[in-house]
Enzyme design. Structure first.
Site, short mmCIF file in Angstrom:
data_model
loop_
_atom_site.label_atom_id
_atom_site.label_comp_id
_atom_site.label_asym_id
_atom_site.label_seq_id
_atom_site.Cartn_x
_atom_site.Cartn_y
_atom_site.Cartn_z
CG MET A 23 -1.98 -1.11 1.15
SD MET A 23 -3.05 -1.19 2.63
CE MET A 23 -1.96 -2.05 3.77
CD GLN A 30 2.97 -4.12 -5.93
OE1 GLN A 30 2.79 -2.97 -5.57
NE2 GLN A 30 1.99 -5.00 -6.09
CB CYS A 46 -1.34 0.59 -9.09
SG CYS A 46 -1.44 2.29 -8.47
CG ASN A 74 -5.94 -7.56 -2.53
OD1 ASN A 74 -5.76 -6.67 -3.34
ND2 ASN A 74 -6.01 -7.32 -1.24
N GLY A 75 -8.95 -8.06 -1.66
CA GLY A 75 -10.08 -7.18 -1.87
C GLY A 75 -11.21 -7.40 -0.88
N GLY A 76 -11.45 -6.40 -0.01
CA GLY A 76 -12.62 -6.42 0.85
C GLY A 76 -12.55 -7.31 2.06
NE ARG A 102 -9.21 -0.03 1.43
CZ ARG A 102 -10.43 0.19 0.99
NH1 ARG A 102 -11.02 1.35 1.24
NH2 ARG A 102 -11.09 -0.73 0.30
#
Length: 346
Positions: free
Chosen positions: A29, A81, A111, A222-224, A245
């Site tokens: 991130m 990354q 991204c 990944n995600g949520g 996050r």
């Protein structure tokens, strides 16, 4: 750790390290997962795979290399990354990643920021799977590290699962065995990076279909994902889960990763123990002239939802920015948190 570049090893050599476990990882991130954040996360979990912020090939090859690549030994397992689309530049950076001691090198194909689009890399690479395949092949020729790809389920008007399938099949054909899939589309036109993290709907079923069709590949979702319970539910079909996050905003969820996800017997650390582990890092950083605010900002969410959270966060936020702020600010912040919260395991 700062080492000079070396010549790239040949691809016929065995891997330097076995592939780090992708069963649970913390997402790269930008402006969040810097080395201070990763040092803090290591006080919570020893097993989760951590990622650097995305670093462009230009920054690595032409900028302050040590600033972009240095990390602490305690951060392992750790992946670098990279952002870029030129196979030669990515290959050179992959060789440097190995020489610097990383455990994996990852190519960003997810991204959606304007800066990334102007450089023709990130999520826009999903439109050119052949380019990504060429990049992966070049990187694998340059390093013995695992080369992985993080990407979206699609971009803009790509609606068909077959576009996602074609991307993965093409890149896997170049030798990539691990894909971290953000289960949201990225809209390169019309949505900001923040909106791209929230507005496009999550479509976990497409990632699950991908895993079913390519069982030989490592597919990490990944995600949520907000809780370990949700992660465990996805792990019934996915090879791994990457949390973003939530790991930054409510970092104490990482305290149970080693036990709940990896099956270790040891008890998770309390918040008091986490801060006791992190305190020497802050003291050393201050002695080296680093900013108290930057050293500790990743801890702001440690008490999220708990009594004393407001005092802790306000103390660090208001006093930590002041010139000369020292370890006493952290002690003052902790002093306002009740003992039962400091010693709780929830």
């Amino acid at each position: 750790m700062s080492l000079p570049p070396s010549s790239a090893p040949t691809s016929s050599l065995p891997p330097v390290h076995s592939l780090p476990g992708h069963r649970f990882s913390v997402a790269p991130m930008l402006d969040w997962t810097d080395r201070h954040c990763r040092a803090f996360h290591r006080c919570l979990t020893g097993r989760a795979l951590l990622y650097t912020e995305m670093v462009t090939t230009g920054a690595v090859l032409h900028g302050d290399r040590a600033r972009h690549l240095d990390f602490g030994a305690a951060e392992h397992p750790l992946a670098l990354q990279l952002g870029g689309s030129d196979p030669a530049a990515l290959a050179e950076c992959a060789a440097l990643a190995e020489h610097w001691g990383y455990d994996e090198v990852n190519l960003n194909c997810g991204c959606p920021s304007d800066r990334v689009q102007s450089g023709a890399f990130g999520a826009c690479l999903m439109a050119t799977p052949d380019v990504v395949a060429a990049c992966v092949a070049a990187m694998q020729e340059a390093t013995r590290l695992p080369v992985t790809v993080k990407h979206r389920i699609g971009i803009d008007d790509q609606e068909d699962y077959m576009d996602l399938r074609r991307f993965v099949e093409t890149v896997a054909g170049a030798g990539c065995r691990t894909f971290i899939v953000h289960a949201r589309k990225a809209w390169l036109k019309g949505l900001s990076p923040k909106e791209n993290r929230e507005i496009p709907p999550l479509r976990y079923e497409l990632v699950e279909q991908l895993k079913a069709e390519f069982p030989e590949l490592t597919i990490s979702l990944n995600g949520g994902v907000q809780t370990l319970a949700q992660a465990q539910e996805h792990l019934t079909w996915a090879d791994g889960v990457m949390v973003g996050r939530a790991a930054y905003q409510t970092p104490y969820l990482l305290a149970r990763v080693d036990q709940d996800i990896f099956g270790e017997d040891a008890s998770p650390p309390t918040r008091r123990e986490v801060l006791a582990r992190f305190r020497p890092y802050v003291v050393q950083g201050l002695a080296e002239g680093q900013s108290f605010h930057h050293l500790t900002k990743s801890t702001l969410g440690l008490f999220a939802g708990q009594h004393g959270a407001r005092h802790y966060k306000r103390t660090l936020s208001e006093l930590g920015h002041r010139a000369g702020a020292g370890i006493e600010v952290l002690d003052q912040a902790v002093a306002g948190v009740p003992d039962d919260v400091l010693d709780a395991l929830d």
